[in-house]
Enzyme design. Sequence first.
Site, PDB file in Angstrom:
ATOM      1  N   CYS A  61       0.826  -1.211   0.012  1.00  0.00           N
ATOM      2  CA  CYS A  61       0.307  -0.161  -0.258  1.00  0.00           C
ATOM      3  C   CYS A  61       0.798   1.199  -0.055  1.00  0.00           C
ATOM      4  O   CYS A  61       0.404   2.410  -0.179  1.00  0.00           O
ATOM      5  CB  CYS A  61      -0.972   0.127   0.995  1.00  0.00           C
ATOM      6  SG  CYS A  61      -1.825  -1.597   1.183  1.00  0.00           S
ATOM      7  N   HIS A  83      -3.281   7.374   2.403  1.00  0.00           N
ATOM      8  CA  HIS A  83      -3.648   5.783   1.996  1.00  0.00           C
ATOM      9  C   HIS A  83      -5.261   5.414   2.513  1.00  0.00           C
ATOM     10  O   HIS A  83      -5.526   5.734   3.714  1.00  0.00           O
ATOM     11  CB  HIS A  83      -2.653   4.804   2.164  1.00  0.00           C
ATOM     12  CG  HIS A  83      -3.087   3.402   1.935  1.00  0.00           C
ATOM     13  ND1 HIS A  83      -3.843   2.811   0.865  1.00  0.00           N
ATOM     14  CD2 HIS A  83      -3.186   2.425   2.956  1.00  0.00           C
ATOM     15  CE1 HIS A  83      -3.976   1.709   0.755  1.00  0.00           C
ATOM     16  NE2 HIS A  83      -3.695   1.095   2.103  1.00  0.00           N
ATOM     17  N   ASN A 124     -10.061  -0.401   0.164  1.00  0.00           N
ATOM     18  CA  ASN A 124      -8.629  -0.175   0.244  1.00  0.00           C
ATOM     19  C   ASN A 124      -8.142  -0.613  -1.190  1.00  0.00           C
ATOM     20  O   ASN A 124      -8.093  -1.984  -1.349  1.00  0.00           O
ATOM     21  CB  ASN A 124      -8.278  -0.959   1.344  1.00  0.00           C
ATOM     22  CG  ASN A 124      -6.694  -0.747   1.410  1.00  0.00           C
ATOM     23  OD1 ASN A 124      -6.057  -0.833   0.357  1.00  0.00           O
ATOM     24  ND2 ASN A 124      -6.335  -1.255   2.564  1.00  0.00           N
TER      25      ASN A 124
HETATM   26  N1  COA Z   1     -18.526  -8.900   9.005  1.00  0.00           N
HETATM   27  C1  COA Z   1     -19.030  -8.997  10.311  1.00  0.00           C
HETATM   28  N2  COA Z   1     -18.291  -9.331  11.393  1.00  0.00           N
HETATM   29  C2  COA Z   1     -17.176  -9.555  11.191  1.00  0.00           C
HETATM   30  C3  COA Z   1     -16.323  -9.155   9.879  1.00  0.00           C
HETATM   31  C4  COA Z   1     -17.247  -8.912   9.041  1.00  0.00           C
HETATM   32  N3  COA Z   1     -16.807  -8.694   7.738  1.00  0.00           N
HETATM   33  N4  COA Z   1     -15.035  -9.478  10.054  1.00  0.00           N
HETATM   34  C5  COA Z   1     -14.775  -9.694  11.496  1.00  0.00           C
HETATM   35  N5  COA Z   1     -15.855  -9.963  12.021  1.00  0.00           N
HETATM   36  C6  COA Z   1     -16.251  -9.890  13.387  1.00  0.00           C
HETATM   37  C7  COA Z   1     -14.927 -11.003  13.941  1.00  0.00           C
HETATM   38  O1  COA Z   1     -15.212 -12.237  13.821  1.00  0.00           O
HETATM   39  C8  COA Z   1     -15.073 -10.537  15.475  1.00  0.00           C
HETATM   40  O2  COA Z   1     -16.245 -11.241  16.033  1.00  0.00           O
HETATM   41  P1  COA Z   1     -15.933 -11.935  17.551  1.00  0.00           P
HETATM   42  O3  COA Z   1     -15.886 -10.528  18.576  1.00  0.00           O
HETATM   43  O4  COA Z   1     -17.428 -12.738  17.672  1.00  0.00           O
HETATM   44  O5  COA Z   1     -14.680 -12.690  17.588  1.00  0.00           O
HETATM   45  C9  COA Z   1     -15.710  -9.134  15.517  1.00  0.00           C
HETATM   46  O6  COA Z   1     -16.206  -9.053  14.201  1.00  0.00           O
HETATM   47  C10 COA Z   1     -14.535  -8.216  15.785  1.00  0.00           C
HETATM   48  O7  COA Z   1     -13.382  -8.466  15.187  1.00  0.00           O
HETATM   49  P2  COA Z   1     -12.030  -7.485  15.211  1.00  0.00           P
HETATM   50  O8  COA Z   1     -11.086  -8.063  14.100  1.00  0.00           O
HETATM   51  O9  COA Z   1     -11.768  -7.556  16.636  1.00  0.00           O
HETATM   52  O10 COA Z   1     -12.675  -6.101  14.583  1.00  0.00           O
HETATM   53  P3  COA Z   1     -11.982  -4.849  14.710  1.00  0.00           P
HETATM   54  O11 COA Z   1     -12.756  -3.695  15.370  1.00  0.00           O
HETATM   55  O12 COA Z   1     -10.374  -4.994  14.599  1.00  0.00           O
HETATM   56  O13 COA Z   1     -12.142  -4.355  12.930  1.00  0.00           O
HETATM   57  C11 COA Z   1     -10.720  -4.444  11.053  1.00  0.00           C
HETATM   58  C12 COA Z   1     -11.479  -5.034  12.110  1.00  0.00           C
HETATM   59  C13 COA Z   1      -9.951  -5.207  10.009  1.00  0.00           C
HETATM   60  C14 COA Z   1     -11.882  -3.350  10.455  1.00  0.00           C
HETATM   61  C15 COA Z   1      -9.705  -3.155  11.760  1.00  0.00           C
HETATM   62  O14 COA Z   1      -8.908  -4.079  12.620  1.00  0.00           O
HETATM   63  C16 COA Z   1      -9.081  -2.585  10.600  1.00  0.00           C
HETATM   64  O15 COA Z   1      -9.470  -1.665   9.871  1.00  0.00           O
HETATM   65  N6  COA Z   1      -7.586  -2.748  10.693  1.00  0.00           N
HETATM   66  C17 COA Z   1      -6.804  -2.168   9.883  1.00  0.00           C
HETATM   67  C18 COA Z   1      -6.967  -2.882   8.555  1.00  0.00           C
HETATM   68  C19 COA Z   1      -5.963  -2.358   7.498  1.00  0.00           C
HETATM   69  O16 COA Z   1      -6.021  -0.844   7.290  1.00  0.00           O
HETATM   70  N7  COA Z   1      -5.350  -3.006   6.584  1.00  0.00           N
HETATM   71  C20 COA Z   1      -4.973  -2.616   5.418  1.00  0.00           C
HETATM   72  C21 COA Z   1      -3.707  -1.865   5.721  1.00  0.00           C
HETATM   73  S1  COA Z   1      -2.946  -1.551   4.445  1.00  0.00           S
END
Ligand code: COA
Length: 320
Positions: free
Chosen positions: A111, A247, A277
């Site tokens: 990215c 980004h 993204n």
């Molecule tokens: N739909 C519904 N539920 C989902 C899901 C989806 N698409 N994806 C994950 N979940 C669930 C998980 O299973 C988890 O359930 P549980 O609590 O029963 O175990 C719950 O949602 C929370 O998951 P978690 O991973 O803790 O969520 P989060 O608040 O950290 O959000 C992201 C996840 C990925 C949105 C967040 O961590 C993020 O944006 N990170 C940065 C990612 C990024 O920018 N990457 C690219 C960089 S270049």
Amino acid sequence: MRIKIIGTGSAVPENIVTNQMLSEIMDTSDEWITTRTGIRQRRIAVTETTSGLASQAARKALEDSGCSPEEIDLIIVATFSPDRCMPNTACTVQAALGCKNAVAFDLNAACSGFLFALNTAQAYMAAGIYRTALLVGAEEISKTVDWKDRSTCVLFGDGAGAAVVQAREGTPMAFVQYSDGTKGEVLTCSEKALKNPWAEPAEDPRMLCMDGQEVFKFAVRKVPECIHEVARQAGISVSQIDWFLLHQANSRIIDSVAKHLGVSRERFPMNLDRYGNTSAASIPLLLDEVRREGRIREGDLVVLSGFGAGLTWGAALLEW
Ligand code: COA
């Protein structure tokens, strides 16, 4: 010598996939995706290719710049999702546009790819080696994600953005770029397993894998740091920067960066709600959008900042 962006272009696949459409094929919801990420829809390729999108975006940027294909002496395509390992995507773009005087190569910094391409072009220009470069970020992430992994596949989209940059007299722009391979495991995307008559037969490894929370923490810490650093290099305060083109990964990351920097959220244009993204394509896709809307004016100070797998991150400050 400094660099100036003199043309931009972008291209996205026709197929729009909304959060609602995803919720019909996997256990997710519009509410979950929107509140956690700000993403509402993304483009997913059906017939388009990475090199086709890259060439389309590049052609528009070239037209916008008013340069002839022969004037381009450097083409860099930033991508981690090319159609083929070789020839590289940049050579395919070169052939499509007839930029016969250009040297063309790809660069993979995930990215941060477009930002690293910009900084690479800047370094060549400062050394007097090349004068006019065509820089492209192009991705088809839809072919690298596991469509059964709802925690990653909902975040990404396909697309391409491009910019023509040219050397100008003047002090160089400020830029910083960093890598930390020791944290590489938090965001990975494997290719094929080793297969030859001497290796043990192995299954193909998993595709895109991410520890979302670690990536989130990394981004909200490193992006403000490197924006402060380029401001310091240029001898200005962060408040003097007119536009922050980050980004486009997650609106909560952008909110947090704006808050850390104490800058109004309005100075952070965003289009991730429509494209998700798009990795290396996200900054040039946004750049093209804000430029065509006429939001950036001559003389504005613009910071670009990328972060992603590697880990890699950085920022560049430009005077428009
Ligand atoms: N739909 C519904 N539920 C989902 C899901 C989806 N698409 N994806 C994950 N979940 C669930 C998980 O299973 C988890 O359930 P549980 O609590 O029963 O175990 C719950 O949602 C929370 O998951 P978690 O991973 O803790 O969520 P989060 O608040 O950290 O959000 C992201 C996840 C990925 C949105 C967040 O961590 C993020 O944006 N990170 C940065 C990612 C990024 O920018 N990457 C690219 C960089 S270049």
